[in-house]
Design an enzyme around this catalytic site. Sequence first.
Site, short mmCIF file in Angstrom:
data_model
loop_
_atom_site.label_atom_id
_atom_site.label_comp_id
_atom_site.label_asym_id
_atom_site.label_seq_id
_atom_site.Cartn_x
_atom_site.Cartn_y
_atom_site.Cartn_z
N GLU A 47 0.87 -1.17 0.00
CA GLU A 47 0.00 0.00 0.00
C GLU A 47 0.91 1.22 0.00
O GLU A 47 1.63 1.47 0.97
CB GLU A 47 -0.93 0.05 1.22
CG GLU A 47 -1.88 1.25 1.12
CD GLU A 47 -2.64 1.57 2.40
OE1 GLU A 47 -3.37 2.59 2.38
OE2 GLU A 47 -2.47 0.87 3.41
N ASP A 72 5.16 4.73 3.65
CA ASP A 72 4.88 6.16 3.77
C ASP A 72 6.14 6.83 4.32
O ASP A 72 6.97 6.16 4.95
CB ASP A 72 3.68 6.41 4.70
CG ASP A 72 2.98 7.72 4.41
OD1 ASP A 72 3.60 8.79 4.61
OD2 ASP A 72 1.82 7.70 3.98
N ASP A 121 -2.27 12.18 -2.30
CA ASP A 121 -2.36 13.63 -2.50
C ASP A 121 -2.52 13.89 -3.99
O ASP A 121 -1.68 13.47 -4.79
CB ASP A 121 -1.07 14.29 -1.98
CG ASP A 121 -1.17 15.80 -1.95
OD1 ASP A 121 -1.90 16.39 -2.77
OD2 ASP A 121 -0.49 16.42 -1.11
N ASP A 157 -10.86 10.34 -4.41
CA ASP A 157 -12.06 11.18 -4.46
C ASP A 157 -11.89 12.31 -5.47
O ASP A 157 -12.86 13.02 -5.76
CB ASP A 157 -12.32 11.78 -3.08
CG ASP A 157 -11.27 12.81 -2.73
OD1 ASP A 157 -11.58 14.01 -2.62
OD2 ASP A 157 -10.10 12.43 -2.58
#
Length: 218
Positions: A47, A72, A121, A157
């Site tokens: 991920e 991350d 982002d 989104d």
Amino acid sequence: MARQKLPRFIHNAQAENVIERGKELYTTIKGQWREKYFLNNNPIVLELACGKGEYTVGLANQFKEKNFIGIDIKGDRIARGSKRAIDMKLTNVAFLRTPMIYLEEFFDENEVDEIWLIHPDPQPRDKEEKKRLTNIQYLNLYRKILKPNGDFFFKTDNSGLFEYSLGTLDEANYRILKKTTDLYNSDFLDEHFGITTHYEKLFVEKGFKINYLAAKVL
């Protein structure tokens, strides 16, 4: 804020499921995730830009026969996913702290079976295109570490980023198998096993549609 983050950084330094600079595996793990960390020969799933690791932990809990690595650069976020995995006694989870651009330093060619990219982002300004995690440079990087016919899943989104990504995926020779601009009213929602990120919940509550696609590298 710094006081809140400090305990999480301490956690990362001590947690076996967090691999970061200063730990031996940080410089020796490339090509050896199965042998040195997971101690099995199961498929590896990444991920990217995992944040708090909601998908990393959620998928690992669903698929115990796969190995999951959340990646991350934000150590305070990774700590939350690490703690959750420990609390759930999940041994098929790891977290790697590094920028995405350095993935080749940690994974051999064809070492990875699946990649999930969840609400990255969007970097909406034109001058930020090189930072988008679905630009050509990144997609070619993912191709190097993915196995032939490896899977790539993407969720956002941001409709602008989704449209942009459809174009770059095609240019990078990924074959799109499924796509929707309204995941919650599609036939694909069950494929997410009820896993949502903190920000996705906020987006949906505000009426935003969730875009999703599944693709394979050719």
